[in-house]
Design an enzyme around this catalytic site. Sequence first.
Site, short mmCIF file in Angstrom:
data_model
loop_
_atom_site.label_atom_id
_atom_site.label_comp_id
_atom_site.label_asym_id
_atom_site.label_seq_id
_atom_site.Cartn_x
_atom_site.Cartn_y
_atom_site.Cartn_z
N CYS A 79 0.83 -1.21 0.00
CA CYS A 79 0.00 0.00 0.00
C CYS A 79 0.86 1.26 0.00
O CYS A 79 1.84 1.35 0.74
CB CYS A 79 -0.92 -0.02 1.23
SG CYS A 79 -2.05 1.38 1.25
N CYS A 83 0.24 4.81 6.99
CA CYS A 83 -0.41 4.66 8.29
C CYS A 83 0.54 3.95 9.27
O CYS A 83 0.96 2.81 9.01
CB CYS A 83 -1.71 3.88 8.14
SG CYS A 83 -2.73 4.52 6.78
N CYS A 86 0.09 0.22 10.39
CA CYS A 86 -0.35 -0.82 9.45
C CYS A 86 0.79 -1.65 8.86
O CYS A 86 1.75 -1.11 8.28
CB CYS A 86 -1.14 -0.17 8.31
SG CYS A 86 -1.84 -1.43 7.22
N CYS A 123 -16.50 -9.23 5.39
CA CYS A 123 -15.89 -7.92 5.13
C CYS A 123 -14.63 -8.08 4.30
O CYS A 123 -13.69 -8.76 4.72
CB CYS A 123 -15.60 -7.23 6.46
SG CYS A 123 -14.87 -5.62 6.26
N CYS A 154 -19.60 -6.28 3.45
CA CYS A 154 -18.93 -5.03 3.86
C CYS A 154 -17.63 -4.93 3.07
O CYS A 154 -17.01 -5.96 2.76
CB CYS A 154 -18.64 -5.09 5.36
SG CYS A 154 -17.68 -3.69 5.98
N CYS A 214 -19.71 2.06 8.56
CA CYS A 214 -18.96 1.35 9.60
C CYS A 214 -17.72 2.19 9.85
O CYS A 214 -16.86 2.32 8.97
CB CYS A 214 -18.57 -0.05 9.12
SG CYS A 214 -17.47 -0.91 10.26
N ARG A 290 -18.23 -2.81 17.85
CA ARG A 290 -17.49 -4.05 17.57
C ARG A 290 -16.17 -4.12 18.33
O ARG A 290 -15.32 -3.22 18.21
CB ARG A 290 -17.22 -4.20 16.07
CG ARG A 290 -16.47 -5.51 15.76
CD ARG A 290 -16.36 -5.83 14.28
NE ARG A 290 -17.64 -5.78 13.65
CZ ARG A 290 -17.96 -4.95 12.66
NH1 ARG A 290 -17.06 -4.12 12.19
NH2 ARG A 290 -19.15 -4.96 12.16
N1 SAM Z 1 -6.69 0.44 3.03
C1 SAM Z 1 -7.98 0.77 3.48
C2 SAM Z 1 -8.00 1.95 4.42
O1 SAM Z 1 -7.06 2.16 5.16
O2 SAM Z 1 -8.97 2.67 4.41
C3 SAM Z 1 -8.71 -0.39 4.13
C4 SAM Z 1 -7.98 -1.39 4.99
S1 SAM Z 1 -7.30 -0.79 6.50
C5 SAM Z 1 -6.26 -2.11 6.99
C6 SAM Z 1 -8.68 -0.74 7.60
C7 SAM Z 1 -8.45 -0.29 9.02
O3 SAM Z 1 -7.82 -1.32 9.76
C8 SAM Z 1 -7.58 0.91 9.27
O4 SAM Z 1 -8.23 2.12 9.04
C9 SAM Z 1 -7.26 0.76 10.75
O5 SAM Z 1 -8.23 1.42 11.54
C10 SAM Z 1 -7.33 -0.76 10.96
N2 SAM Z 1 -6.00 -1.31 11.25
C11 SAM Z 1 -4.98 -1.45 10.38
N3 SAM Z 1 -3.89 -1.96 10.98
C12 SAM Z 1 -4.23 -2.13 12.28
C13 SAM Z 1 -3.50 -2.62 13.42
N4 SAM Z 1 -2.23 -2.98 13.33
N5 SAM Z 1 -4.15 -2.67 14.61
C14 SAM Z 1 -5.45 -2.28 14.69
N6 SAM Z 1 -6.16 -1.83 13.65
C15 SAM Z 1 -5.55 -1.74 12.46
C1 DTB Z 2 -11.40 -2.46 11.38
O1 DTB Z 2 -11.78 -1.49 12.07
N1 DTB Z 2 -10.52 -3.36 11.78
C2 DTB Z 2 -10.28 -4.34 10.75
C3 DTB Z 2 -11.29 -3.93 9.66
N2 DTB Z 2 -11.85 -2.73 10.17
C4 DTB Z 2 -10.87 -3.83 8.28
C5 DTB Z 2 -8.87 -4.46 10.34
C6 DTB Z 2 -7.92 -4.81 11.46
C7 DTB Z 2 -6.58 -5.02 10.87
C8 DTB Z 2 -5.58 -5.51 11.87
C9 DTB Z 2 -4.24 -5.69 11.28
C10 DTB Z 2 -4.17 -6.73 10.20
O2 DTB Z 2 -4.66 -7.86 10.39
O3 DTB Z 2 -3.57 -6.45 9.16
FE1 SF4 Z 3 -2.86 1.20 3.37
FE2 SF4 Z 3 -2.85 0.04 5.74
FE3 SF4 Z 3 -3.23 2.66 5.57
FE4 SF4 Z 3 -5.15 0.97 4.69
S1 SF4 Z 3 -4.43 1.20 6.79
S2 SF4 Z 3 -4.39 2.81 3.68
S3 SF4 Z 3 -3.87 -0.71 3.94
S4 SF4 Z 3 -1.36 1.55 4.98
#
Ligand code: SAM
Ligand code: DTB
Ligand code: SF4
Length: 343
Positions: A79, A83, A86, A123, A154, A214, A290
């Site tokens: 990506c 973030c 992430c 989802c 979702c 959501c 959730r």
């Molecule tokens: N890339 C898209 C975005 O960011 O909008 C969708 C997928 S992203 C992984 C969805 C959400 O997962 C993020 O906004 C964040 O709130 C959550 N998330 C990602 N990594 C996480 C982590 N290590 N621990 C907890 N929540 C996480």
């Molecule tokens: C949300 O609030 N939590 C989920 C879902 N929406 C997409 C994602 C959690 C991701 C946790 C880190 C991972 O597994 O990559």
């Molecule tokens: Fe990309 Fe992860 Fe950020 Fe979603 S949360 S935009 S997958 S870096």
Amino acid sequence: MSASPVAENAAPAVQPVHFSRPAPALAQAAPRWPRERIAALFALPFADLLHQAQTVHRAHHDPNRVQRSTLLSIKTGGCPEDCGYCPQSARHHTGTEAESMLSLDQVIEAAKAAKAAGATRFCMGAAWRGPKQRDLDPVLGMVREVKALGLEACCTLGMLKGGQAEQLKAAGLDYYNHNLDTAPEAYGGIVSTRDYQDRLDTLARVKDAGLHVCCGGIVGMGESRAERVGLISQLANMDPPPESVPINFLVQVEGTPLHARLHGEAAIDWSEFVRTIAVARITMPESFVRLSAGRQDMDEATQALCFLAGANSMFYGEKLLTTGNPEVERDQRLFDKLGISPM
Ligand code: SAM
Ligand code: DTB
Ligand code: SF4
């Protein structure tokens, strides 16, 4: 500064405007949930806060039923966004490799397995800044197939441009997940490649297309309690509040900036996490709250307190997007101990 006599005696240049009824554009409506009210909830003794949360929960929901959603990463890693939490950002070195999008058959197989295990919502997440039209087309097919299996669908695909939410709605999508992640004032320390307003713009598009929203956030990123208050205040003052509110406990993945900052140590106590769930429940009485990421390292007693505090949804299945989640047998044992049935 002293005003000149001429200015003092002259008629005001702009005459006061008299409205026959209140002018909505000028009136600043007081927020339903100002930060002080939310901070006061957080500050309650634990038992008082949980009692209030449980009372609100019982007035709006069956306290012994929990909805289960299964996640699938349909496009993993690589990506372009940064973030700080992430594992899927191409800028962090976490061992998560960029993969191509799953095929329709792979998605159908995973959705069937989720349904067989008892999930009611599926989802699909993609590691994109936002979908291009050529990315969205196959996702629309996935949404149609998931719906044909009788599951709620979702998606979480990043920022949406005009018209994209409408296409997802037409394909049958029920919910779109897009998180605010944290309070506006804490946001810049976590993400630099998109700003808070970008997120609010996508949420407005989702709502305007008639999709269920959501939207939640992550706690345990090193934020202060005041910043947790700020996150809940943003969510609870949305009009209407999101139908589904994921509260994630940060999963610290080695190689992410937040892991480097926090050294793998939990940044908040379990009691503060339960408080956050309780405050979300009280301020958003009708929403699904959730219990989201972070359950794998959470003991059963803490999860039980989260349900008591009003969580009535969770991620279900052994994987979130790239990280682990409790096995379904372990969750079933917990439900049995607590007398919880799935929704
Ligand atoms: N890339 C898209 C975005 O960011 O909008 C969708 C997928 S992203 C992984 C969805 C959400 O997962 C993020 O906004 C964040 O709130 C959550 N998330 C990602 N990594 C996480 C982590 N290590 N621990 C907890 N929540 C996480
Ligand atoms: C949300 O609030 N939590 C989920 C879902 N929406 C997409 C994602 C959690 C991701 C946790 C880190 C991972 O597994 O990559
Ligand atoms: Fe990309 Fe992860 Fe950020 Fe979603 S949360 S935009 S997958 S870096």
